[in-house]
Enzyme design. Structure first.
Site, mmCIF file in Angstrom:
data_model
loop_
_atom_site.group_PDB
_atom_site.id
_atom_site.type_symbol
_atom_site.label_atom_id
_atom_site.label_comp_id
_atom_site.label_asym_id
_atom_site.label_seq_id
_atom_site.Cartn_x
_atom_site.Cartn_y
_atom_site.Cartn_z
ATOM 1 N N HIS A 103 -39.553 -5.037 -10.227
ATOM 2 C CA HIS A 103 -40.134 -3.839 -10.845
ATOM 3 C C HIS A 103 -39.516 -2.587 -10.227
ATOM 4 O O HIS A 103 -40.189 -1.793 -9.589
ATOM 5 C CB HIS A 103 -41.655 -3.838 -10.679
ATOM 6 N N ASN A 104 -38.236 -2.404 -10.461
ATOM 7 C CA ASN A 104 -37.488 -1.308 -9.858
ATOM 8 C C ASN A 104 -36.817 -0.466 -10.945
ATOM 9 O O ASN A 104 -36.965 -0.734 -12.135
ATOM 10 C CB ASN A 104 -36.459 -1.871 -8.874
ATOM 11 N N HIS A 133 -42.507 2.688 -17.330
ATOM 12 C CA HIS A 133 -43.482 1.598 -17.469
ATOM 13 C C HIS A 133 -43.838 0.874 -16.170
ATOM 14 O O HIS A 133 -44.905 0.284 -16.072
ATOM 15 C CB HIS A 133 -43.036 0.599 -18.548
ATOM 16 N N ASP A 134 -42.985 0.912 -15.172
ATOM 17 C CA ASP A 134 -43.286 0.274 -13.884
ATOM 18 C C ASP A 134 -43.217 1.271 -12.727
ATOM 19 O O ASP A 134 -43.037 0.882 -11.572
ATOM 20 C CB ASP A 134 -42.335 -0.886 -13.611
ATOM 21 N N HIS A 184 -34.515 -2.323 -13.467
ATOM 22 C CA HIS A 184 -35.285 -2.981 -14.531
ATOM 23 C C HIS A 184 -35.746 -1.965 -15.573
ATOM 24 O O HIS A 184 -35.650 -2.208 -16.777
ATOM 25 C CB HIS A 184 -36.476 -3.718 -13.916
#
Length: 166
Positions: free
Chosen positions: A78-79, A116-117, A82
């Site tokens: 989740h970086n 989104h993350d 991504h």
């Protein structure tokens, strides 16, 4: 400090304009977050969605992307890397869709993809709930990481309407 110029800028623009998002990652090393940020900026600018209605002032786009980039944690998945892959995938879907999206809809979808993350710690929601983490409690155990990402993006000062915003 500005975002770096991508290598072979004409080549990147050609790939972005053809929306072959997998080729973009052949030009940009996946661990080069500054180059990935430049790819996001270039995609936003080349899409034309920012050119009218003043959705986001082009001069502030670099700062917005840099602040989003800095809000991503260095987790294995989740970086920011991504997030850019999701962003480019959404961009490709928008370009190939039969739906006639408005500029605001396109901007909202791309913005949502890139944030989104945001600030995701790499811990699954189920674990946050199980541990009764402060985030889980804040969001009533519902979509904890996702709600936090959205809140963090809106709480950033770059999205507040302030006349003295740098």
């Amino acid at each position: 400090m500005g975002l770096p110029s991508l290598p072979a800028t004409k080549k990147v623009r050609k790939v972005v304009s053809k929306i072959n998002w997998t080729e973009c990652f052949d030009l940009v090393p996946v661990d080069d977050t500054e180059a990935l940020a430049a790819l996001v900026k270039t995609t936003f600018l080349e899409s034309g969605i920012l050119s009218s209605n003043h959705i986001v002032d082009n001069s502030k786009l670099e700062k917005i992307v840099a602040r989003i980039q800095s809000g991503y944690c260095m987790t294995p998945y989740h970086n920011f890397n991504h997030a850019v892959h999701v962003f480019m995938g959404v961009n490709s879907l928008l370009q190939h869709s039969r739906i006639k999206w408005t500029r605001i809809e396109k901007c909202a979808l791309l913005f949502t993809a890139i944030i989104h993350d945001l600030e995701h710690q790499g811990v699954p929601n189920v674990q946050l709930v199980k541990e009764s983490s402060p985030l889980a409690l804040k969001y009533n155990n519902q979509s904890v990481a996702e709600n936090n990402s959205f809140d963090q993006s809106l709480n950033s000062k770059q999205f507040k309407n302030r006349s003295n915003d740098p």
